[in-house]
Design a protein around this motif. Sequence first.
Motif, mmCIF file in Angstrom:
data_model
loop_
_atom_site.group_PDB
_atom_site.id
_atom_site.type_symbol
_atom_site.label_atom_id
_atom_site.label_comp_id
_atom_site.label_asym_id
_atom_site.label_seq_id
_atom_site.Cartn_x
_atom_site.Cartn_y
_atom_site.Cartn_z
ATOM 1 N N ARG A 40 0.196 27.078 42.432
ATOM 2 C CA ARG A 40 0.331 27.641 41.086
ATOM 3 C C ARG A 40 -0.190 26.618 40.101
ATOM 4 N N ALA A 41 -1.281 26.983 39.446
ATOM 5 C CA ALA A 41 -1.856 26.121 38.410
ATOM 6 C C ALA A 41 -1.169 26.403 37.081
ATOM 7 N N PRO A 42 -1.202 25.468 36.156
ATOM 8 C CA PRO A 42 -0.564 25.672 34.854
ATOM 9 C C PRO A 42 -1.072 26.923 34.176
ATOM 10 N N GLY A 43 -0.155 27.787 33.773
ATOM 11 C CA GLY A 43 -0.522 28.998 33.053
ATOM 12 C C GLY A 43 -1.106 30.108 33.904
ATOM 13 N N LYS A 44 -1.066 29.918 35.223
ATOM 14 C CA LYS A 44 -1.656 30.926 36.113
ATOM 15 C C LYS A 44 -0.624 31.440 37.107
ATOM 16 N N GLU A 45 -0.968 32.554 37.731
ATOM 17 C CA GLU A 45 -0.113 33.119 38.760
ATOM 18 C C GLU A 45 -0.247 32.304 40.050
ATOM 19 N N ARG A 46 0.783 32.395 40.865
ATOM 20 C CA ARG A 46 0.713 31.752 42.180
ATOM 21 C C ARG A 46 -0.392 32.412 42.996
ATOM 22 N N GLU A 47 -1.155 31.618 43.711
ATOM 23 C CA GLU A 47 -2.252 32.184 44.486
ATOM 24 C C GLU A 47 -2.242 31.646 45.910
ATOM 25 N N PHE A 48 -2.781 32.453 46.778
ATOM 26 C CA PHE A 48 -2.889 32.108 48.200
ATOM 27 C C PHE A 48 -3.930 31.016 48.388
ATOM 28 N N VAL A 49 -3.654 30.092 49.306
ATOM 29 C CA VAL A 49 -4.604 29.037 49.640
ATOM 30 C C VAL A 49 -5.041 29.134 51.103
ATOM 31 N N ALA A 50 -4.081 29.115 52.023
ATOM 32 C CA ALA A 50 -4.427 29.125 53.447
ATOM 33 C C ALA A 50 -3.207 29.539 54.251
ATOM 34 N N THR A 51 -3.457 30.092 55.441
ATOM 35 C CA THR A 51 -2.366 30.461 56.316
ATOM 36 C C THR A 51 -2.816 30.384 57.766
ATOM 37 N N LYS A 52 -1.840 30.152 58.635
ATOM 38 C CA LYS A 52 -2.146 30.041 60.056
ATOM 39 C C LYS A 52 -0.944 30.546 60.835
ATOM 40 N N ASN A 53 -1.199 31.332 61.885
ATOM 41 C CA ASN A 53 -0.074 31.817 62.683
ATOM 42 C C ASN A 53 0.301 30.788 63.736
ATOM 43 N N TRP A 54 1.287 31.136 64.564
ATOM 44 C CA TRP A 54 1.895 30.127 65.426
ATOM 45 C C TRP A 54 0.951 29.568 66.471
ATOM 46 N N ASN A 55 0.034 30.363 66.966
ATOM 47 C CA ASN A 55 -0.845 29.857 68.022
ATOM 48 C C ASN A 55 -2.245 29.532 67.506
ATOM 49 N N GLY A 56 -2.411 29.636 66.184
ATOM 50 C CA GLY A 56 -3.702 29.280 65.610
ATOM 51 C C GLY A 56 -4.776 30.319 65.771
ATOM 52 N N GLY A 57 -4.411 31.491 66.298
ATOM 53 C CA GLY A 57 -5.404 32.528 66.509
ATOM 54 C C GLY A 57 -5.854 33.186 65.219
ATOM 55 N N ASP A 58 -5.009 33.159 64.219
ATOM 56 C CA ASP A 58 -5.324 33.757 62.921
ATOM 57 C C ASP A 58 -5.236 32.684 61.855
ATOM 58 N N ILE A 59 -6.344 32.435 61.209
ATOM 59 C CA ILE A 59 -6.410 31.467 60.114
ATOM 60 C C ILE A 59 -7.210 32.101 58.988
ATOM 61 N N LEU A 103 4.623 37.064 63.790
ATOM 62 C CA LEU A 103 3.519 36.540 64.580
ATOM 63 C C LEU A 103 2.196 36.659 63.836
ATOM 64 N N SER A 104 2.201 37.456 62.785
ATOM 65 C CA SER A 104 0.960 37.671 62.045
ATOM 66 C C SER A 104 1.004 36.952 60.702
ATOM 67 N N VAL A 105 -0.169 36.657 60.199
ATOM 68 C CA VAL A 105 -0.259 35.956 58.920
ATOM 69 C C VAL A 105 -0.373 36.967 57.790
ATOM 70 N N SER A 106 -0.237 36.470 56.589
ATOM 71 C CA SER A 106 -0.410 37.288 55.400
ATOM 72 C C SER A 106 -0.916 36.404 54.271
ATOM 73 N N THR A 107 -1.716 36.997 53.393
ATOM 74 C CA THR A 107 -2.190 36.273 52.214
ATOM 75 C C THR A 107 -1.361 36.630 50.987
ATOM 76 N N GLN A 108 -0.352 37.464 51.190
ATOM 77 C CA GLN A 108 0.485 37.934 50.078
ATOM 78 C C GLN A 108 1.758 37.097 49.986
ATOM 79 N N ALA A 109 1.971 36.490 48.844
ATOM 80 C CA ALA A 109 3.148 35.644 48.654
ATOM 81 C C ALA A 109 4.437 36.421 48.844
ATOM 82 N N SER A 110 4.429 37.694 48.489
ATOM 83 C CA SER A 110 5.640 38.514 48.577
ATOM 84 C C SER A 110 6.108 38.704 50.011
ATOM 85 N N GLU A 111 5.240 38.446 50.973
ATOM 86 C CA GLU A 111 5.604 38.640 52.382
ATOM 87 C C GLU A 111 6.153 37.369 53.021
#
Length: 125
Positions: A40-59, A103-111
């Motif tokens: 979250r940058a100053p004055g901005k909404e929280r945004e997705f940066v990166a995600t990885k699941n447990w076995n690294g299959g989804d990044i 087991l799956s990743v998400s780019t949505q903060a709400s999840e």
Amino acid sequence: QVQLVESGGGLVQAGDSLRLSCAASGRTFSSMFALGWFRRAPGKEREFVATKNWNGGDIYYADSVKGRFTISRDNAKNMVYLEMNSLKPEDTAVYYCAARRSLSVSTQASEYTIWGQGTQVTVSS
């Protein structure tokens, strides 16, 4: 209760590198959690940066950091890392580690249901 604690933030110059760490703890935490980084940058909404699941299959990476940031995790140590290279002033933000019991990743903060307290990254020009 699962807890996440970030570390590694700081003040750097444009072009420098930083590595953020996130330590996960708690009786119910397991490597079956998907882990992610948001900011979250100053004055901005929280945004997705990166995600990885447990076995690294989804990044997944945000387009703004692709090629510069790398997410990794060490399941044996319950750690997730964010290696940030070629930092830009627009990368300045509070960076948060987050986890979701899936087991799956998400780019949505709400999840993501578990969040760390955040670590400040400031990149000067």
